[in-house]
Structure formats: structure tokens, C-alpha cells
Design a protein around this motif. Sequence first.
Motif, mmCIF file in Angstrom:
data_model
loop_
_atom_site.group_PDB
_atom_site.id
_atom_site.type_symbol
_atom_site.label_atom_id
_atom_site.label_comp_id
_atom_site.label_asym_id
_atom_site.label_seq_id
_atom_site.Cartn_x
_atom_site.Cartn_y
_atom_site.Cartn_z
ATOM 1 N N GLN A 59 0.816 -1.211 0.000
ATOM 2 C CA GLN A 59 0.000 0.000 0.000
ATOM 3 C C GLN A 59 0.853 1.265 0.000
ATOM 4 O O GLN A 59 0.634 2.168 -0.811
ATOM 5 C CB GLN A 59 -0.939 -0.005 1.202
ATOM 6 C CG GLN A 59 -2.058 -1.017 1.093
ATOM 7 C CD GLN A 59 -3.062 -0.897 2.219
ATOM 8 O OE1 GLN A 59 -2.855 -0.192 3.208
ATOM 9 N NE2 GLN A 59 -4.174 -1.606 2.092
ATOM 10 N N VAL A 60 1.809 1.337 0.907
ATOM 11 C CA VAL A 60 2.583 2.570 1.069
ATOM 12 C C VAL A 60 3.352 2.927 -0.198
ATOM 13 O O VAL A 60 3.427 4.103 -0.580
ATOM 14 C CB VAL A 60 3.544 2.441 2.270
ATOM 15 C CG1 VAL A 60 4.546 3.604 2.293
ATOM 16 C CG2 VAL A 60 2.754 2.406 3.578
ATOM 17 N N GLU A 65 5.535 1.037 -7.184
ATOM 18 C CA GLU A 65 5.609 2.060 -8.232
ATOM 19 C C GLU A 65 6.206 3.354 -7.685
ATOM 20 O O GLU A 65 6.948 4.052 -8.379
ATOM 21 C CB GLU A 65 4.226 2.313 -8.821
ATOM 22 C CG GLU A 65 3.695 1.157 -9.658
ATOM 23 C CD GLU A 65 2.346 1.460 -10.280
ATOM 24 O OE1 GLU A 65 1.998 2.654 -10.366
ATOM 25 O OE2 GLU A 65 1.639 0.514 -10.676
ATOM 26 N N VAL A 66 5.881 3.687 -6.436
ATOM 27 C CA VAL A 66 6.470 4.879 -5.807
ATOM 28 C C VAL A 66 7.974 4.683 -5.623
ATOM 29 O O VAL A 66 8.778 5.578 -5.912
ATOM 30 C CB VAL A 66 5.783 5.181 -4.461
ATOM 31 C CG1 VAL A 66 6.537 6.275 -3.703
ATOM 32 C CG2 VAL A 66 4.331 5.605 -4.687
ATOM 33 N N LEU A 67 8.364 3.494 -5.164
ATOM 34 C CA LEU A 67 9.789 3.199 -4.997
ATOM 35 C C LEU A 67 10.531 3.285 -6.323
ATOM 36 O O LEU A 67 11.630 3.835 -6.400
ATOM 37 C CB LEU A 67 9.971 1.792 -4.422
ATOM 38 C CG LEU A 67 10.014 1.623 -2.912
ATOM 39 C CD1 LEU A 67 10.267 0.167 -2.575
ATOM 40 C CD2 LEU A 67 11.058 2.507 -2.280
ATOM 41 N N ALA A 85 7.674 10.273 1.055
ATOM 42 C CA ALA A 85 6.348 9.658 1.082
ATOM 43 C C ALA A 85 5.474 10.242 2.187
ATOM 44 O O ALA A 85 4.280 10.519 1.979
ATOM 45 C CB ALA A 85 6.478 8.142 1.256
ATOM 46 N N PHE A 86 6.045 10.451 3.373
ATOM 47 C CA PHE A 86 5.253 10.980 4.480
ATOM 48 C C PHE A 86 4.942 12.456 4.295
ATOM 49 O O PHE A 86 3.795 12.888 4.488
ATOM 50 C CB PHE A 86 5.988 10.762 5.808
ATOM 51 C CG PHE A 86 5.248 11.334 6.990
ATOM 52 C CD1 PHE A 86 4.045 10.790 7.399
ATOM 53 C CD2 PHE A 86 5.749 12.434 7.678
ATOM 54 C CE1 PHE A 86 3.340 11.321 8.478
ATOM 55 C CE2 PHE A 86 5.068 12.977 8.757
ATOM 56 C CZ PHE A 86 3.855 12.418 9.158
ATOM 57 N N SER A 87 5.924 13.246 3.900
ATOM 58 C CA SER A 87 5.701 14.686 3.744
ATOM 59 C C SER A 87 4.622 14.968 2.712
ATOM 60 O O SER A 87 3.820 15.904 2.865
ATOM 61 C CB SER A 87 7.000 15.386 3.332
ATOM 62 O OG SER A 87 7.979 15.275 4.342
ATOM 63 N N TYR A 136 -1.691 6.988 -1.460
ATOM 64 C CA TYR A 136 -0.272 6.764 -1.690
ATOM 65 C C TYR A 136 0.105 6.951 -3.153
ATOM 66 O O TYR A 136 1.152 7.529 -3.474
ATOM 67 C CB TYR A 136 0.108 5.349 -1.248
ATOM 68 C CG TYR A 136 -0.103 5.073 0.216
ATOM 69 C CD1 TYR A 136 0.721 5.647 1.178
ATOM 70 C CD2 TYR A 136 -1.119 4.231 0.645
ATOM 71 C CE1 TYR A 136 0.539 5.377 2.528
ATOM 72 C CE2 TYR A 136 -1.313 3.957 1.992
ATOM 73 C CZ TYR A 136 -0.478 4.538 2.934
ATOM 74 O OH TYR A 136 -0.664 4.273 4.269
ATOM 75 N N ALA A 137 -0.741 6.477 -4.057
ATOM 76 C CA ALA A 137 -0.418 6.507 -5.479
ATOM 77 C C ALA A 137 -0.425 7.917 -6.053
ATOM 78 O O ALA A 137 0.191 8.153 -7.099
ATOM 79 C CB ALA A 137 -1.389 5.631 -6.256
ATOM 80 N N ALA A 138 -1.093 8.868 -5.399
ATOM 81 C CA ALA A 138 -1.136 10.238 -5.905
ATOM 82 C C ALA A 138 0.251 10.866 -5.963
ATOM 83 O O ALA A 138 0.470 11.841 -6.690
ATOM 84 C CB ALA A 138 -2.060 11.091 -5.034
#
Length: 378
Positions: A59-60, A65-67, A85-87, A136-138
Motif C-alpha cells: 500500500q505505502v 511504483e512509488v519506490l 512519502a510521508f511529507s 499513496y499513489a497520488a
Amino acid sequence: MIKTILFDVDGVMLSEERYFDASALTVWEMLYSPQYLGVRSDSFTPAPVEEEIRRVRDQVFANDEVLDLIKARGINSNWDMVYLAFSYQVIRLVEALMPHVGDEAKSILRGQVGRAELAKLREWGAVYAPDFTVDYAAFIPDFAKGSAQKAEMLLYLNQITKERLGVDTEIFSRSSTLWQLCYETFQEWYLGDERVAASIGRETSQTGKKGFLTDEIPIVPPAEMIELFRTLKEKGYTLGIGTGRPTIETHVPLSEMKILEWFDPNRVVTASHVLEAEEEFPSYAPMSKPHPYSYVKGLLGLSAPNSDVVNFSLPIQKGEEVLIVGDSPADFLAARSMGCKFAATLTGLSGQEARAKFEEVKADYILDDVRDLLSILE
């Protein structure tokens, strides 16, 4: 003729999976734990079972894809990954609060964000945005709009804040209070309750974390790595390390696997040495890869003053005598800035899919895994 070989650790000797797991769990905690933002759409525990870890990781990082985006842009630090990711979700939460809190919400992002500011956002969120949902994907389309690379990605959060909220700010950077909090919370997850104090100077804020340091996953059997490094030593090569891991996270697993002893102890350079250099020469920061500091320090040795390292003339003389072995674009860029040879291992996050990328940039050698190294040296 190659004389010195400098190795990355993650993606070459040890799997990056546990680092990425710890990164995802850090973001998860900071979003959902009542000690941080306390978003209500998920529940948090400091001792997730493996099935829960897999769910959180998927999920995160949006099924990685984010990584993939972060690493393709040259970010090699898990601390930076967590911060990005958190900011980004903090910015989205402030955006959701603005219709209700107005300028007070905006003011949060005009100053440093620490525990007190997160507590204020948690308080407002519970009242004014109880149904806020983390997306997360945004992250992907917002960052894809820009071309920020490496450390510029952290600064690009300021641009996203301007575009989404109309807020002018410069708070997002590696020297921020929030980055330090992300770093410390990641260390809690990776090192666990028993070891974290030696790293960050305090006990864990949320007890119950066992850590991943004794749960490392070697990429190839340790006995085969030992045989490789023994052979290289016998052939007369000088062996060193340039890793984004802090010292304890490098020495403990590699020592337990009997791998560390084959490397010149004066040439084992870690993220701890990078942080020390950044404190000594803040104008050069950030100095994590793709900055060549780790590998230049490995070439010169830990006994070399940092002033000699940061002022070392690049590209180096006789660059053909130095080979850097890594799995990421950050390693490749560091090698190229030094004028060294580079061997890419296809054992990082992207696996065999990375071959085309390394062929495109004309890496000197592309290896299925580190064991293939002998074939290019013979």
C-alpha cells in the motif's frame, strides 16, 4: 588493469527488501499512530506479523511504483524515501484542512514541522477531516509533473505545496526538523528497541519493535560470497565498501555472515561517515550517493581527512584501476563522476528489468549477480 574494487551492500550482497519494509512501516506509523498524525483510516501496531508487513509495503509504495520512481530519480537513501512519502501526505492533509482552518493550516507549512505541529494536525484532522483518506499513489503523478532529480526531489515538495495549497515555503529539505524525525523513526524500526539508542541517542518512542537487523536476507548464499571475496583477495585486489547503511547496520549482518573480514577495514565507508562529513562541511550536503563521497572515501581510506575527500580532484587519475560494483543509478552516477569503471548487478529492486537501463547508460559491465564478477576480471 583493475586494482581496487568498491562494493555497495544493498542490492549487491544483501537484499534491500527489509530496508523497504522498514521504510513502509515508518511511513505507516507516522500516518496512523496516535503519536504522530493519527489518521483514522487504518490501525497501527508496532509488532506487525509478516502478512501485515506485506500489506503495508504494497500500500505505502503502491506496489513499488512509488519506490521505482524515487530510485529512478537517483534517491538512494531510505531516510529520504520515508521523508518524501510521508511529507507528501502531510501536504494533502493540510489541503483537506484548509477549508475549515484556513490560514492556521497554511502556517503549519511555513515553519518547521515537528511533533508539536503533527499533534496540531492530528487534533484538527480528528475534528475537521475525520474521513481523510491517504492516497499513496497520488505521489506518482505529482512528482512526474516535474523533473527533479536526487536531492532536488526533497526540495520539490516546496513546489508541490505552492501548486496544491498556494503556500510559499522552503521548509522541505534534508536539514528540516521533519526529516530528522523521519530518520529517527526509521532507525527505530530497522534496529529495534534493543539497538536504537546507540544510533539516535534515545530510546524508541513506541516500544515493541523487534527490528530487522538480525533478519537480513543475503542475495546469494554467504558461503559463495565468502569464496568470491577470498579469491579476489588472493588475486591481490584491494576490497572496500561504500554503502548507504549506517555503520551498525553494515557491520552486524556482514560480520555474522563472515563476510566483513575480507574487506580492508580502512575502506568500509557507511552512511555514518557521510553524516559526519556533512556536519563538518554542510555546504557540500547532501553527500549521500549519487554524490561520490562514499566511494572516494573508500578509495582514500577512513584515515584520510574529510577535507581531502571533498576536495579530491575528479575524475580521478587512473580511473581504469578502480571498479565500483552497485545495483542502482546512484552507484552508476557516482562511478561516472569519479571516472571509474562500473559493474551493475541485476539484483536490486528492479531485478533483470534493470538491464535495459544499464545498457542505455553504457555501464561497463552488467552482471546477473555479484558472483559473475570473476568472469570480467579474468
